[in-house]
Design a protein around this motif. Sequence first.
Motif, PDB file in Angstrom:
ATOM      1  N   GLN A  95       0.841  -1.203   0.000  1.00 32.25           N
ATOM      2  CA  GLN A  95       0.000   0.000   0.000  1.00 32.25           C
ATOM      3  C   GLN A  95       0.880   1.259   0.000  1.00 32.25           C
ATOM      4  OE1 GLN A  95      -2.863  -0.241   3.150  1.00 32.25           O
ATOM      5  NE2 GLN A  95      -3.732   1.775   2.740  1.00 32.25           N
ATOM      6  N   TRP A  96       1.922   1.222   0.791  1.00 28.93           N
ATOM      7  CA  TRP A  96       2.853   2.356   0.866  1.00 28.93           C
ATOM      8  C   TRP A  96       3.585   2.532  -0.473  1.00 28.93           C
ATOM      9  CZ3 TRP A  96       8.243   2.559   3.527  1.00 28.93           C
ATOM     10  CH2 TRP A  96       8.600   3.870   3.799  1.00 28.93           C
ATOM     11  N   ALA A  97       3.931   1.422  -1.102  1.00 27.66           N
ATOM     12  CA  ALA A  97       4.628   1.486  -2.396  1.00 27.66           C
ATOM     13  C   ALA A  97       3.781   2.207  -3.435  1.00 27.66           C
ATOM     14  CB  ALA A  97       4.970   0.072  -2.870  1.00 27.66           C
ATOM     15  N   VAL A  98       2.485   1.892  -3.447  1.00 31.27           N
ATOM     16  CA  VAL A  98       1.594   2.551  -4.411  1.00 31.27           C
ATOM     17  C   VAL A  98       1.552   4.051  -4.113  1.00 31.27           C
ATOM     18  CG1 VAL A  98      -0.777   2.702  -5.272  1.00 31.27           C
ATOM     19  CG2 VAL A  98       0.199   0.458  -4.685  1.00 31.27           C
ATOM     20  N   HIS A  99       1.440   4.363  -2.844  1.00 28.61           N
ATOM     21  CA  HIS A  99       1.379   5.767  -2.426  1.00 28.61           C
ATOM     22  C   HIS A  99       2.634   6.534  -2.851  1.00 28.61           C
ATOM     23  CE1 HIS A  99       0.735   9.212   0.257  1.00 28.61           C
ATOM     24  NE2 HIS A  99       1.974   9.037   0.675  1.00 28.61           N
ATOM     25  N   LEU A 100       3.791   5.946  -2.568  1.00 31.59           N
ATOM     26  CA  LEU A 100       5.046   6.631  -2.891  1.00 31.59           C
ATOM     27  C   LEU A 100       5.231   6.754  -4.402  1.00 31.59           C
ATOM     28  CD1 LEU A 100       7.495   5.026  -0.277  1.00 31.59           C
ATOM     29  CD2 LEU A 100       6.484   7.322  -0.199  1.00 31.59           C
ATOM     30  N   ALA A 101       4.933   5.682  -5.130  1.00 29.64           N
ATOM     31  CA  ALA A 101       5.088   5.711  -6.586  1.00 29.64           C
ATOM     32  C   ALA A 101       4.218   6.804  -7.191  1.00 29.64           C
ATOM     33  CB  ALA A 101       4.730   4.354  -7.190  1.00 29.64           C
ATOM     34  N   GLU A 102       2.964   6.863  -6.746  1.00 34.03           N
ATOM     35  CA  GLU A 102       2.038   7.848  -7.306  1.00 34.03           C
ATOM     36  C   GLU A 102       2.427   9.268  -6.897  1.00 34.03           C
ATOM     37  OE1 GLU A 102      -1.006   7.529  -9.143  1.00 34.03           O
ATOM     38  OE2 GLU A 102      -0.344   5.495  -9.629  1.00 34.03           O
ATOM     39  N   GLN A 103       2.838   9.412  -5.662  1.00 31.71           N
ATOM     40  CA  GLN A 103       3.195  10.743  -5.177  1.00 31.71           C
ATOM     41  C   GLN A 103       4.399  11.294  -5.939  1.00 31.71           C
ATOM     42  OE1 GLN A 103       5.137  10.890  -1.369  1.00 31.71           O
ATOM     43  NE2 GLN A 103       4.171  12.832  -0.835  1.00 31.71           N
ATOM     44  N   MET A 104       5.387  10.418  -6.179  1.00 33.02           N
ATOM     45  CA  MET A 104       6.636  10.902  -6.770  1.00 33.02           C
ATOM     46  C   MET A 104       6.790  10.539  -8.239  1.00 33.02           C
ATOM     47  SD  MET A 104       9.122  10.464  -3.538  1.00 33.02           S
ATOM     48  CE  MET A 104       8.397   9.042  -2.830  1.00 33.02           C
ATOM     49  N   GLN A 105       5.775   9.898  -8.818  1.00 33.63           N
ATOM     50  CA  GLN A 105       5.782   9.572 -10.242  1.00 33.63           C
ATOM     51  C   GLN A 105       7.034   8.777 -10.616  1.00 33.63           C
ATOM     52  OE1 GLN A 105       5.020  13.207 -12.459  1.00 33.63           O
ATOM     53  NE2 GLN A 105       3.579  13.903 -10.918  1.00 33.63           N
ATOM     54  N   VAL A 106       7.249   7.721  -9.862  1.00 33.46           N
ATOM     55  CA  VAL A 106       8.414   6.852 -10.091  1.00 33.46           C
ATOM     56  C   VAL A 106       7.974   5.391 -10.026  1.00 33.46           C
ATOM     57  CG1 VAL A 106      10.191   8.358  -9.151  1.00 33.46           C
ATOM     58  CG2 VAL A 106       8.964   6.809  -7.625  1.00 33.46           C
ATOM     59  N   PRO A 107       8.802   4.486 -10.537  1.00 31.00           N
ATOM     60  CA  PRO A 107       8.539   3.070 -10.291  1.00 31.00           C
ATOM     61  C   PRO A 107       8.951   2.695  -8.878  1.00 31.00           C
ATOM     62  CG  PRO A 107      10.450   3.303 -11.724  1.00 31.00           C
ATOM     63  CD  PRO A 107       9.921   4.687 -11.475  1.00 31.00           C
ATOM     64  N   ALA A 108       8.140   1.849  -8.251  1.00 30.39           N
ATOM     65  CA  ALA A 108       8.487   1.304  -6.937  1.00 30.39           C
ATOM     66  C   ALA A 108       8.520  -0.217  -7.064  1.00 30.39           C
ATOM     67  CB  ALA A 108       7.465   1.723  -5.885  1.00 30.39           C
ATOM     68  N   ILE A 109       9.596  -0.811  -6.568  1.00 28.92           N
ATOM     69  CA  ILE A 109       9.737  -2.269  -6.580  1.00 28.92           C
ATOM     70  C   ILE A 109       9.524  -2.770  -5.158  1.00 28.92           C
ATOM     71  CG2 ILE A 109      11.313  -4.205  -7.012  1.00 28.92           C
ATOM     72  CD1 ILE A 109      12.821  -2.262  -8.957  1.00 28.92           C
ATOM     73  N   VAL A 110       8.632  -3.733  -4.994  1.00 31.84           N
ATOM     74  CA  VAL A 110       8.377  -4.328  -3.681  1.00 31.84           C
ATOM     75  C   VAL A 110       9.016  -5.716  -3.675  1.00 31.84           C
ATOM     76  CG1 VAL A 110       6.617  -5.100  -2.053  1.00 31.84           C
ATOM     77  CG2 VAL A 110       6.217  -3.057  -3.451  1.00 31.84           C
ATOM     78  N   LEU A 111       9.985  -5.923  -2.795  1.00 29.74           N
ATOM     79  CA  LEU A 111      10.661  -7.215  -2.719  1.00 29.74           C
ATOM     80  C   LEU A 111       9.993  -8.100  -1.672  1.00 29.74           C
ATOM     81  CD1 LEU A 111      14.423  -6.111  -2.942  1.00 29.74           C
ATOM     82  CD2 LEU A 111      12.996  -7.087  -4.754  1.00 29.74           C
ATOM     83  N   SER A 112       9.005  -8.860  -2.128  1.00 27.99           N
ATOM     84  CA  SER A 112       8.451  -9.925  -1.300  1.00 27.99           C
ATOM     85  C   SER A 112       9.282 -11.168  -1.613  1.00 27.99           C
ATOM     86  CB  SER A 112       6.974 -10.131  -1.642  1.00 27.99           C
ATOM     87  OG  SER A 112       6.429 -11.192  -0.890  1.00 27.99           O
ATOM     88  N   ASP A 113       8.885 -12.317  -1.138  1.00 26.90           N
ATOM     89  CA  ASP A 113       9.596 -13.533  -1.541  1.00 26.90           C
ATOM     90  C   ASP A 113       8.676 -14.741  -1.431  1.00 26.90           C
ATOM     91  OD1 ASP A 113       9.625 -14.335   1.165  1.00 26.90           O
ATOM     92  OD2 ASP A 113      11.642 -13.550   1.494  1.00 26.90           O
ATOM     93  N   GLN A 114       9.179 -15.868  -1.876  1.00 23.24           N
ATOM     94  CA  GLN A 114       8.362 -17.082  -1.927  1.00 23.24           C
ATOM     95  C   GLN A 114       7.838 -17.451  -0.546  1.00 23.24           C
ATOM     96  OE1 GLN A 114       9.300 -20.305  -0.647  1.00 23.24           O
ATOM     97  NE2 GLN A 114       7.421 -21.306  -1.371  1.00 23.24           N
ATOM     98  N   PHE A 115       8.667 -17.272   0.479  1.00 20.29           N
ATOM     99  CA  PHE A 115       8.215 -17.637   1.826  1.00 20.29           C
ATOM    100  C   PHE A 115       6.987 -16.820   2.213  1.00 20.29           C
ATOM    101  CE2 PHE A 115       8.145 -16.901   6.412  1.00 20.29           C
ATOM    102  CZ  PHE A 115       7.948 -18.206   6.841  1.00 20.29           C
ATOM    103  N   PHE A 116       7.092 -15.505   2.088  1.00 22.59           N
ATOM    104  CA  PHE A 116       5.940 -14.666   2.406  1.00 22.59           C
ATOM    105  C   PHE A 116       4.775 -14.974   1.462  1.00 22.59           C
ATOM    106  CE2 PHE A 116       8.376 -10.787   4.307  1.00 22.59           C
ATOM    107  CZ  PHE A 116       8.401 -11.415   5.530  1.00 22.59           C
ATOM    108  N   GLY A 117       5.098 -15.035   0.182  1.00 24.99           N
ATOM    109  CA  GLY A 117       4.057 -15.118  -0.840  1.00 24.99           C
ATOM    110  C   GLY A 117       3.190 -16.343  -0.692  1.00 24.99           C
ATOM    111  N   GLN A 118       3.825 -17.499  -0.456  1.00 21.30           N
ATOM    112  CA  GLN A 118       3.068 -18.741  -0.468  1.00 21.30           C
ATOM    113  C   GLN A 118       2.744 -19.261   0.929  1.00 21.30           C
ATOM    114  OE1 GLN A 118       5.185 -21.301  -3.322  1.00 21.30           O
ATOM    115  NE2 GLN A 118       3.891 -20.453  -4.926  1.00 21.30           N
ATOM    116  N   ALA A 119       3.276 -18.624   1.977  1.00 19.58           N
ATOM    117  CA  ALA A 119       2.903 -19.042   3.328  1.00 19.58           C
ATOM    118  C   ALA A 119       1.505 -18.504   3.638  1.00 19.58           C
ATOM    119  CB  ALA A 119       3.900 -18.524   4.349  1.00 19.58           C
TER     120      ALA A 119
END
Lengths: 284, 578
Positions: B353-377
Amino acid sequence: MSAVPAPAADAPKSAHTAADYKSDYKPIWCPGCGDYSVLSSFTKAFAILDLAPERIAVVSGIGCSSRIPAYTSCYGFHGVHGRSLAAATGLKLARPDLTVVVASGDGDGYSIGGNHFLHACRRNADLTYVVMDNHVYGMTKGQPSPTTEPDWDSKLSPGGTGLRSFNPLVIALAAGANFVARAFAGDPNGTAEIIAEAIRTPGFSFVEVMSPCVTFRPEQREWKHHVRPSPVPATDDAAKAARRLMTDDGFNIGVLYKGDRPPYQPPMGKGRKTPADLERGFAI
Amino acid sequence: MTSKQGHPGRASVSVAITGSGGAGVMTAGNMLLEAAAKAGWYGLMVRSSGPQIRGGEAAALLRLATHPVDSLDDVCDVLVAVDWQNIHRFADEIPLGAASVIVGDPDQGDPPEVYLASGARYGKLAMKATAKSIPGSWPNMVALGVAAGLVGVPLEAVKGVVASSLKKSDALAASITAVEAGMKAAAEFGDGTRLAPPPAKHDGHWLLTGNQAAGFGAIRAGVRFVAAYPITPATELLEYMAPALTQVGGVLVQAEDELASINMIIGASYGGVPALTATAGPGLSLMVEALGLAVAAEVPIVVVDVMRGGPSTGIPAKSEQSDLSLALHGLHGDAPRIVLAPNSIADCVTTTQWAVHLAEQMQVPAIVLSDQFFGQARAVVERPADAPYAAKRATVGANAQGYKRYALTDTGISPMSIPGTPGVTYTADGLEHNERGIPSSGATDHRKQLAKRERKLAQGDYARHWADLEGEGEIAVITFGSSTGPVREALARAKGDGVSARLVSLRLLAPAQPERLAAALAGVKRVLVVEQNHGGQLARYLRSDFEIPGEVRSFRQPGPLPIRPAALHREIVEWSRA
C-alpha cells in the motif's frame, strides 16, 4: 467503447482541420522521407473523424516513424523499442474512452516487437496500428529489417541476410486482426481515408503503410510507379484475403480485410465493491 | 485426551504432515491451521512438494503458536506421515529433535533412517486401515485428528472447519469419525507437544497468504489495473487480484510476456489509472528496460517481485533474497527508483500500500521485494492497522497556461496531465527531454532533468516506515524482508541469555537513508548483517551507500532452506562474548 461512428451523408463539416492536430515541433526526418506524408495522413484522418485532440493518444516505440507522437497536438507516448502495442493496450484497456493510435516501423513492429504484434492481433483490443514500412532500419543508418529483401547488401549483413522477408499482412490475418489494409505514403489523402476507416472499425486495425526511405533505400522512390488501388473490394473472409495477399505483388493499395470480431475490452470501472468488502474474506 | 496435568503447554509447536501425491496432506494441513485459527492461536503453513506438476510427495509444514509467527522454527516437533513414499527427500526441511514425535502408518513401512536418527519417538498408527474401517473417510482425516490431538487443538474447532469444507453430510460424518479416531490415538503419544492456551482475546485475526496480502494492499491503495505474466511464486498474487479487481471496478490482463505486462501498466498509468504488475526474478530481469522508461517518462508504477532462488530459472518454488542487487542497481543510466521490502506476512499489506502511495506521489517506479516464503505461506496474523496511504497523484487541470509536463519545480514533482484533459497535451518520452517533454540531448536539459528526478525522491515521507527499530545494546542486526522473522526470534532468545541487541529491519531500501541508519546505530560497536543469499548483497550495499560503525559481520545463507533462529541466536551470543 470509443467506436467512432461513420459520418452520415448529410453530416456537418468537421469542426477540425488537419492543422489542429499539428504541434510546433519540427520533425527530425530526412527531406523527402515518406513519414512526413504519413504524419499529414494522421492529422487529416483525425480531422475527418472530428475528434478533439485531447481525446486521442498516439503511442509509439523507437525508430524514425516512432517520432510521430510529439509532432501531433494529441496526447503522445514515445516508449521503448518494440513495446508500443503493449503500452497502447494498457492505455486503451484502462481508458476505453480514448482513441488510441499506434505508430511503428518495420524494425520496431516486426522484429523486436514481433511477439507483441502477434498477440495484439489475437487480443483484438480497439487499437489502430499504423506501421511505416521502408524495409530498413533508418535511425541506426541502414541495417536490414524483417521486411528487407534477402540479398540487400549492408555493412552489418554484407551480401544480404539470406533470409526471406516476412509478410506482415498475412501474419496479421492469421493472428486475428479485425481490419487489414495497405496504404502508400505517396498518397496522403488516400492513406488518411484508410486510417480514418481503421479508427472507425472496432477492434484491432492494422494499416501497413509503404513509406519510402529516400536516404538508405533511394530505389523506393520508384514505388509510386508500381502502386495501384486494389482491384477488388475488401473482403470479410480472412482466408480469401490471405490468399490474395500471398499471391499479389505487394503493391495493391486499400482496405483488404474487414471482419466483425467484437473487440477485447474487460469491464473497466464496472465493479461496485470496496476494499472493505474484500477485507471480509480474510476474517477468521 | 490425555490430561494436561503437569504440562503448561508450549508457546510454539511445529508440525509436518507428509504423504505422496493425492494423499490430501495439504488439505489436512490447511484444516489444522484453520482450526487453530478459529480456536484463537496464531500460526503459519508453508507447502513443499516434489518437482512433479501434479502428484509426487508433498509436505504441509505448520507452525502454531500463542503469538504471531513469521518464520519456521528450528525443529519440527510433530511429523505425521500418511505414507513414506519419497518422504526422505524432505529431511532437510523437516529437522527433527530427540523430543519430536513421529507418527507413521506401520502398514506403509518404517520411517526412513534419516528421521529415526534424530532420536525422535516413533508412534505407530494404522491410518489407512482406520480410514478403511470408517466408510467414506480418508487417511488424511485420521492424520488431521492425530496432529490436532498432539498439538491440543480442540475437536470442536476441527469439526467446524471440516464441516465448512464438506457439503455432503455422510462424507462429513465419516470424516469427523476419522478425526476423532486420530485424536484418540494421539492421546497415546504423550502430551509433550501440546500448545499453551491461546490468548484470551483473539478477535479480528486474518488468515491469508503474503501474496494475497500484497494484492489486497495494492487494491486498498487504489490500484485498478494489473497486467502480468504467470510465474512461480507470484502467480497466486495475480490469481487473487483477478476477481478482486473486477469486484472493485478494475481489471487484470494476462500479457504475452513480462515485457508486455510492464509496458501495459505503464500505458495504463500514463492514462491516469494506478497500475501494478507482479513477477519473480526472471520476470524482473525482463522488466528492467521498461522500469527505466517509467523513471525517464515519470510514470508511476509498482512491481512486486516475489523472489525465488536464482540466478536464471534457479529454484522456482523456494525462497531467496537474491534479487536485491537487481532491484537496487539494475537499470542503465542514472535511474532513481523506490525499493521496499515488507518484513512480515501482514506487512505485505501495508508495504505494498505504501509502495503505491510513494510511486504515485513521486511519479516513479516502486519495486516491492516480497519472496516465496511470504508469498506462499498462509498465516494467521493480526489485522494490519489501517494506513493512510492511497494513490494520490499531482495532476494539472484543463487549459493551464504555459503547462510544462516536466517543469523544474523545487520538489522535483511536476503535475501530470491525464489524457482527455484539454489544453495540456504532451508526449511522455523515454528520450531525455526538456521541461515541455520535447526530446533534447543538450547538456543543460540532461543535468536538470537528472537532478529533478533525483530530487523527487527526497520528498517521500519515509520517517514512519523506513525501518522497524527494536531493542537496544551495542550489537545491532541489520536485515530486511523475510529474514526479519528469524532475526527477531533469535534476538528474543539472546535476551533470555542476557544479551541485548538492536534490530534494524530495513523496509525502505532505496533511496538509501544513511542519516537515519546512522542515528539508529548510534553507540553500536558491532553490526551483524543478515540476509538469505550467497553473495551478501545487503552487506555490500550497506558498505557502499551507508556509514556502518564498528565491526561488521555478514551472515548470509542462500535458499532453498530457510534461515532458522538457532543459527542466528548462536552467532549473536557467541559474538557478544568474544
